[in-house]
Design a protein around this motif. Structure first.
Motif, mmCIF file in Angstrom:
data_model
loop_
_atom_site.group_PDB
_atom_site.id
_atom_site.type_symbol
_atom_site.label_atom_id
_atom_site.label_comp_id
_atom_site.label_asym_id
_atom_site.label_seq_id
_atom_site.Cartn_x
_atom_site.Cartn_y
_atom_site.Cartn_z
ATOM 1 N N LEU A 179 11.291 9.226 13.041
ATOM 2 C CA LEU A 179 9.955 8.875 13.523
ATOM 3 C C LEU A 179 9.666 7.467 13.036
ATOM 4 N N GLY A 180 9.398 6.570 13.969
ATOM 5 C CA GLY A 180 9.020 5.203 13.638
ATOM 6 C C GLY A 180 7.559 4.984 13.957
ATOM 7 N N VAL A 181 6.836 4.349 13.037
ATOM 8 C CA VAL A 181 5.418 4.048 13.223
ATOM 9 C C VAL A 181 5.233 2.565 12.934
ATOM 10 N N VAL A 182 4.612 1.836 13.883
ATOM 11 C CA VAL A 182 4.459 0.386 13.745
ATOM 12 C C VAL A 182 3.010 0.003 13.974
ATOM 13 N N ASP A 183 2.509 -0.882 13.113
ATOM 14 C CA ASP A 183 1.217 -1.522 13.342
ATOM 15 C C ASP A 183 1.528 -2.990 13.619
ATOM 16 N N PHE A 184 1.134 -3.477 14.812
ATOM 17 C CA PHE A 184 1.464 -4.829 15.242
ATOM 18 C C PHE A 184 0.225 -5.495 15.814
ATOM 19 N N ASP A 185 -0.064 -6.693 15.338
ATOM 20 C CA ASP A 185 -1.161 -7.498 15.855
ATOM 21 C C ASP A 185 -0.676 -8.946 15.888
ATOM 22 N N ALA A 186 -0.328 -9.432 17.077
ATOM 23 C CA ALA A 186 0.249 -10.773 17.225
ATOM 24 C C ALA A 186 -0.701 -11.877 16.784
ATOM 25 N N GLU A 187 -2.006 -11.706 17.032
ATOM 26 C CA GLU A 187 -2.962 -12.750 16.646
ATOM 27 C C GLU A 187 -2.993 -12.964 15.144
ATOM 28 N N ARG A 188 -2.845 -11.897 14.391
ATOM 29 C CA ARG A 188 -2.856 -12.001 12.928
ATOM 30 C C ARG A 188 -1.453 -12.111 12.340
ATOM 31 N N GLY A 189 -0.424 -11.902 13.158
ATOM 32 C CA GLY A 189 0.938 -11.922 12.648
ATOM 33 C C GLY A 189 1.278 -10.672 11.852
ATOM 34 N N LEU A 190 0.556 -9.602 12.103
ATOM 35 C CA LEU A 190 0.754 -8.358 11.363
ATOM 36 C C LEU A 190 1.891 -7.554 11.974
ATOM 37 N N ALA A 248 0.866 -1.181 0.000
ATOM 38 C CA ALA A 248 0.000 0.000 0.000
ATOM 39 C C ALA A 248 0.899 1.227 0.000
ATOM 40 N N SER A 249 0.303 2.370 -0.228
ATOM 41 C CA SER A 249 1.108 3.594 -0.224
ATOM 42 C C SER A 249 1.533 3.947 1.199
ATOM 43 N N ILE A 250 2.648 4.608 1.305
ATOM 44 C CA ILE A 250 3.127 5.085 2.600
ATOM 45 C C ILE A 250 2.127 6.077 3.182
ATOM 46 N N GLU A 251 1.557 6.916 2.322
ATOM 47 C CA GLU A 251 0.577 7.901 2.783
ATOM 48 C C GLU A 251 -0.642 7.215 3.413
ATOM 49 N N ALA A 252 -1.110 6.121 2.800
ATOM 50 C CA ALA A 252 -2.262 5.392 3.343
ATOM 51 C C ALA A 252 -1.924 4.799 4.712
ATOM 52 N N PHE A 253 -0.734 4.245 4.856
ATOM 53 C CA PHE A 253 -0.306 3.692 6.144
ATOM 54 C C PHE A 253 -0.251 4.791 7.201
ATOM 55 N N LEU A 254 0.370 5.919 6.858
ATOM 56 C CA LEU A 254 0.543 7.004 7.822
ATOM 57 C C LEU A 254 -0.755 7.749 8.124
ATOM 58 N N ALA A 255 -1.799 7.517 7.323
ATOM 59 C CA ALA A 255 -3.097 8.134 7.588
ATOM 60 C C ALA A 255 -3.834 7.412 8.711
ATOM 61 N N ARG A 256 -3.373 6.215 9.075
ATOM 62 C CA ARG A 256 -4.013 5.456 10.146
ATOM 63 C C ARG A 256 -3.617 6.047 11.505
ATOM 64 N N PRO A 257 -4.504 6.029 12.498
ATOM 65 C CA PRO A 257 -4.176 6.607 13.809
ATOM 66 C C PRO A 257 -3.325 5.667 14.657
ATOM 67 N N ALA A 276 -8.229 14.948 16.042
ATOM 68 C CA ALA A 276 -9.441 14.291 15.534
ATOM 69 C C ALA A 276 -9.126 12.905 14.980
ATOM 70 N N ARG A 277 -7.923 12.691 14.474
ATOM 71 C CA ARG A 277 -7.525 11.360 13.989
ATOM 72 C C ARG A 277 -7.623 10.313 15.086
ATOM 73 N N TYR A 278 -7.282 10.709 16.309
ATOM 74 C CA TYR A 278 -7.226 9.784 17.433
ATOM 75 C C TYR A 278 -8.475 9.819 18.304
ATOM 76 N N LEU A 279 -9.133 10.965 18.374
ATOM 77 C CA LEU A 279 -10.223 11.155 19.327
ATOM 78 C C LEU A 279 -11.603 11.247 18.690
ATOM 79 N N GLY A 280 -11.656 11.293 17.360
ATOM 80 C CA GLY A 280 -12.923 11.403 16.655
ATOM 81 C C GLY A 280 -13.196 12.838 16.227
ATOM 82 N N PRO A 281 -14.158 13.003 15.326
ATOM 83 C CA PRO A 281 -14.385 14.324 14.730
ATOM 84 C C PRO A 281 -15.103 15.333 15.625
ATOM 85 N N ASP A 282 -15.837 14.857 16.638
ATOM 86 C CA ASP A 282 -16.625 15.766 17.473
ATOM 87 C C ASP A 282 -15.829 16.152 18.723
#
Length: 156
Positions: A69-80, A10-19, A105-111
């Motif tokens: 800056l390091g950003v990691v997405d890790f999920d042991a159950e899925r091996g991600l 996937a694009s780096i931008e798409a990954f970095l758009a995740r909270p 808003a990325r982390y806490l929601g839009p409202d």
């Protein structure tokens, strides 16, 4: 920005758009320091909220602008295991209420009325010490290091 490697699928931008949490690495006279941070990827730069009265990383960035800056997405159950590492130059910038609100808003929601008061107050009535750190990437490495997780047996 020099993309050294991208095996995310996937694009780096798409990954970095995740909270996801970022880990800001900076230099200090005592040695390297790491700070967990929320960030906003916008206009090919990472933006991080800071406060010169309570955070130490803005001062380190001002004294030595080279950082990572390091950003990691890790999920042991899925091996991600997906990782984006950004190496570049940091600068301390004036507080920008609109940018800070988009970041939170990325982390806490839009409202904003649903936010924890610590964060809604930070945007509504920022202190004189509120600021932003901008990381301009020089190189980026994006890797998918996922693995096949071990099968679950007997609920373990």
């Amino acid at each position: 920005m020099n993309v050294v490697e991208n095996t995310l699928g996937a694009s780096i931008e798409a990954f970095l758009a995740r909270p996801l949490f970022g880990h800001l690495a900076t230099a200090a006279p005592e040695g390297a320091r790491e700070s967990p941070v929320w960030y906003l990827w916008e206009d090919e730069a990472a933006w991080i909220l800071g406060d010169s009265a309570t955070d130490t990383f803005p001062d380190r960035v001002e004294k030595h602008s080279g950082c990572a800056l390091g950003v990691v997405d890790f999920d042991a159950e899925r091996g991600l295991v997906q990782h984006v590492g950004i190496r570049g130059t940091g600068t301390v910038e004036p507080f920008d209420r609109d940018l800070a609100e988009r970041l939170l808003a990325r982390y806490l929601g839009p409202d904003r009325t649903d936010w924890d008061p610590r964060f809604s107050g930070y945007v509504a009535d920022p202190t004189d010490t509120a600021l932003l750190v901008r990381i301009e990437p020089e190189s980026v490495v994006a890797r998918d290091q996922s693995y096949a997780p071990a099968p679950v047996r007997n609920g373990h």
